[in-house]
Motif scaffolding. Structure first.
Motif, mmCIF file in Angstrom:
data_model
loop_
_atom_site.group_PDB
_atom_site.id
_atom_site.type_symbol
_atom_site.label_atom_id
_atom_site.label_comp_id
_atom_site.label_asym_id
_atom_site.label_seq_id
_atom_site.Cartn_x
_atom_site.Cartn_y
_atom_site.Cartn_z
ATOM 1 N N GLU A 94 -4.545 -5.411 -9.736
ATOM 2 C CA GLU A 94 -3.178 -5.680 -9.273
ATOM 3 C C GLU A 94 -2.186 -5.608 -10.420
ATOM 4 O OE1 GLU A 94 -0.806 -8.595 -6.222
ATOM 5 O OE2 GLU A 94 -2.607 -9.399 -7.190
ATOM 6 N N ASP A 107 9.596 2.135 -6.883
ATOM 7 C CA ASP A 107 9.205 0.968 -6.096
ATOM 8 C C ASP A 107 7.864 1.179 -5.405
ATOM 9 O OD1 ASP A 107 11.590 -0.349 -6.746
ATOM 10 O OD2 ASP A 107 12.641 0.528 -5.027
ATOM 11 N N TYR A 108 7.407 2.424 -5.350
ATOM 12 C CA TYR A 108 6.147 2.722 -4.659
ATOM 13 C C TYR A 108 5.560 4.009 -5.227
ATOM 14 C CZ TYR A 108 8.682 6.412 -2.198
ATOM 15 O OH TYR A 108 9.414 7.544 -1.907
ATOM 16 N N GLU A 141 -5.464 -2.405 -0.550
ATOM 17 C CA GLU A 141 -5.045 -2.716 0.815
ATOM 18 C C GLU A 141 -3.859 -3.683 0.813
ATOM 19 O OE1 GLU A 141 -8.412 -4.091 3.066
ATOM 20 O OE2 GLU A 141 -9.094 -2.038 3.477
ATOM 21 N N LYS A 142 -3.914 -4.681 -0.050
ATOM 22 C CA LYS A 142 -2.821 -5.655 -0.145
ATOM 23 C C LYS A 142 -1.504 -4.963 -0.521
ATOM 24 C CE LYS A 142 -1.454 -9.743 -2.898
ATOM 25 N NZ LYS A 142 -0.334 -9.140 -3.682
ATOM 26 N N LEU A 143 -1.531 -4.120 -1.544
ATOM 27 C CA LEU A 143 -0.315 -3.459 -1.999
ATOM 28 C C LEU A 143 0.137 -2.377 -1.028
ATOM 29 C CD1 LEU A 143 -1.068 -3.237 -5.835
ATOM 30 C CD2 LEU A 143 0.362 -4.892 -4.620
ATOM 31 N N TYR A 144 -0.814 -1.801 -0.301
ATOM 32 C CA TYR A 144 -0.454 -0.877 0.767
ATOM 33 C C TYR A 144 0.325 -1.604 1.862
ATOM 34 C CZ TYR A 144 -1.110 1.601 5.183
ATOM 35 O OH TYR A 144 -0.899 2.166 6.409
ATOM 36 N N LYS A 145 -0.157 -2.772 2.252
ATOM 37 C CA LYS A 145 0.521 -3.534 3.301
ATOM 38 C C LYS A 145 1.878 -4.060 2.838
ATOM 39 C CE LYS A 145 -3.833 -4.540 5.575
ATOM 40 N NZ LYS A 145 -4.972 -5.458 5.742
ATOM 41 N N GLU A 146 2.033 -4.207 1.517
ATOM 42 C CA GLU A 146 3.331 -4.616 0.949
ATOM 43 C C GLU A 146 4.240 -3.407 0.721
ATOM 44 O OE1 GLU A 146 2.401 -6.785 -2.602
ATOM 45 O OE2 GLU A 146 1.553 -8.493 -1.514
ATOM 46 N N LYS A 147 3.761 -2.208 1.084
ATOM 47 C CA LYS A 147 4.513 -0.955 0.992
ATOM 48 C C LYS A 147 4.788 -0.525 -0.447
ATOM 49 C CE LYS A 147 6.622 -1.554 5.550
ATOM 50 N NZ LYS A 147 5.519 -0.839 6.203
ATOM 51 N N LYS A 148 4.040 -1.057 -1.391
ATOM 52 C CA LYS A 148 4.126 -0.582 -2.768
ATOM 53 C C LYS A 148 3.279 0.675 -2.961
ATOM 54 C CE LYS A 148 5.173 -5.024 -4.976
ATOM 55 N NZ LYS A 148 5.306 -5.865 -3.777
#
Length: 291
Positions: A94, A107-108, A141-148
């Motif tokens: 992370e 931002d992504y 998966e966490k950062l994908y769901k946060e749209k990063k």
């Protein structure tokens, strides 16, 4: 979107040919090559955290300067970067991915890949490897769901690694990026990815460093290139593209950067795809098969 098991899978719009930046490490070279790539029509840049790239910070700076030059917006450029081997595991993964976003000044990222299935380059039996893989995927998966991260995937994964991942993933990998060319023709892996809706992407289309000259000077490849009215490098790119496999050619020569795009217009027949194969397949140096 959901697959038939209820897991989410990603459908990001990714060009079939991207600009590879492996070992293009100085700001001067990054500026010149990305300038040439954008001018030629590339809209896809591939990088990584690995020190052999060492260019995320340069790419971020250069894109801030070059996108306005070509009247482009960030969302018109597809950026891939990869999680370094040593950064696998929950906390390190992370932290390092967020640092990559800062270096890239975005931002992504459009696609984040786990670069290698092991966290220890030297010991395939290290018990930390499967733990690190799982923790790293949880972070993606966490950062994908946060749209990063707009999409997530893997690199150098073999069928055993993919089966392990699919056993716990809630978001399916969008891409598996692996070495692939007529001297390393992993047909079973490609078919497995197709069966699981994982896009297979090729790197080292001209061969890994130890085999590059042999592949580029192979008389059989040269004859096939001549048959299609093209050069050897464009034939090798078209060989993969004709199988539905995206490619990531790299060059510091602006003329070659532009020339490589012509591979998109070449369609190699199934018979010639098979004909190009070397009889003795050669594994790449960074061998993930035992991890």
């Amino acid at each position: 979107m959901l697959d038939k098991t209820g897991r989410e899978y990603v459908r990001a719009k990714m060009p079939m040919i991207g600009f590879g930046t492996f070992q293009v490490s100085t700001e001067q070279d990054i500026y010149a090559t990305i300038d040439a790539a954008l001018s030629a029509g590339y809209r896809f840049i591939d990088s990584a955290q690995d020190p052999k790239y060492n260019n995320e910070h340069h790419i971020g700076k250069v894109l801030k300067e070059l996108l306005p030059k070509y009247n482009l917006k960030r969302e018109e450029i597809f950026i891939t970067t990869k999680l370094r081997v040593e950064n696998q595991g929950y906390e390190k993964a992370e932290k390092s991915i967020l640092e990559s976003l800062q270096k890239l000044q975005t931002d992504y990222v459009d696609l984040l890949l786990i670069h290698f299935p092991g966290c220890n380059r030297n010991d395939p039996n290290d018990p930390r490897n499967p733990v690190a893989r799982r923790e790293s995927w949880e972070v993606l998966e966490k950062l994908y769901k946060e749209k990063k991260l707009r999409s997530i995937g893997v690199s150098n994964y073999q069928i055993s690694h993919l089966e392990e991942l699919l056993g716990h993933a809630t978001v399916l990998p969008a891409v598996n990026q692996c070495e692939y060319h007529p001297y390393y023709y992993t047909k079973d892996l490609v078919k497995y990815c197709e069966s699981k809706d994982i896009h297979f992407q090729a790197y080292s289309s001209f061969g890994s460093e130890c085999k590059k000259e042999a592949l580029l000077s192979d008389p059989k490849i040269a004859a096939l290139a001549k048959k299609y009215g093209t050069n050897v490098t464009n034939f090798l790119l078209a060989w993969a593209l004709s199988q539905g496999i995206s490619v990531l050619p790299r060059s510091r020569n602006p003329a070659h950067v532009k020339e490589n795009l012509k591979a998109l217009d070449i369609k190699v027949s199934p018979e010639d795809i098979e004909a190009a194969r070397a009889d003795n397949q050669t594994k790449f140096l960074w061998d993930p098969t035992k991890f």
